[in-house]
Design a protein around this motif. Structure first.
Motif: not given
Ligand code: NI
Length: 182
Positions: A15-17, A45-49, A137-142, A147-150
């Protein structure tokens, strides 16, 4: 509090957060939980989703890279409602992992530098350039906030080669040293 990490196959990761404002309930507690959860799983790094909250917030901890980059000693940061304004430099390859893909590591190409507008934990606005591992890390978490995965940044051939590994994650057939959720 350590939160369970949602793994690949969980709809929240696709999902787009949503942006938040300073009235977001229990924001400081949530940020503390994010740092605790990231440390417990030895993430950088860790993103809220990834903890099931579809909001535009991520944390990073680049302090493990301090041996080669002394300026990263105790380098921990939270980004709220970040916007990547510019990406610069050549795309470089790096072997990335993601807590939502236990034990999977893949080479991903990303730009070397990014300019980011974001709010910190006190809702102060910043506009800064980052480079090297922090920009990585910023680009990965962003991407997580979009809603985009590596694995979506891999070539289609590479994705085919790891398809069965990915399928196993969605079925819960994996081991992780931290609490996970599907
Ligand atoms: Ni990730």
């Amino acid at each position: 509090m350590i939160l369970p990490i949602y793994v690949y196959g969980s709809p929240v990761l696709k999902k787009e957060a949503e942006e938040i404002d300073k009235t977001y309930p229990e924001l400081q507690t949530f940020i503390a939980d994010m740092f605790e959860t990231m440390a417990n799983s030895e993430g950088v790094g860790l993103a809220a989703p990834q903890v099931g909250k579809s909001i535009r917030l991520f944390v990073l901890d680049a302090s493990i890279f301090a041996e080669d980059n002394p300026e990263l000693k105790n380098y921990r940061k939270v980004f709220i409602n970040p916007i990547i304004l510019e990406r610069a430099g050549e795309k470089v390859c790096y072997n990335e992992g993601c807590l939502s893909f236990p034990k999977l590591h893949e080479d991903v190409y990303r730009e070397q530098r990014v300019r980011v507008e974001y709010f910190d934990a006190n809702f102060e606005k910043h506009d800064e350039w980052f480079d090297g591992i922090v920009a990585r890390i910023i680009q990965h978490e962003y991407d997580h906030l979009e809603g985009k995965l590596f694995v979506e940044r891999l070539s289609s051939i590479r994705r085919k080669l790891i398809a069965s590994k990915l399928k196993r994650i969605t079925k819960g057939d994996f081991s992780a040293s931290y609490k996970t959720k599907l």
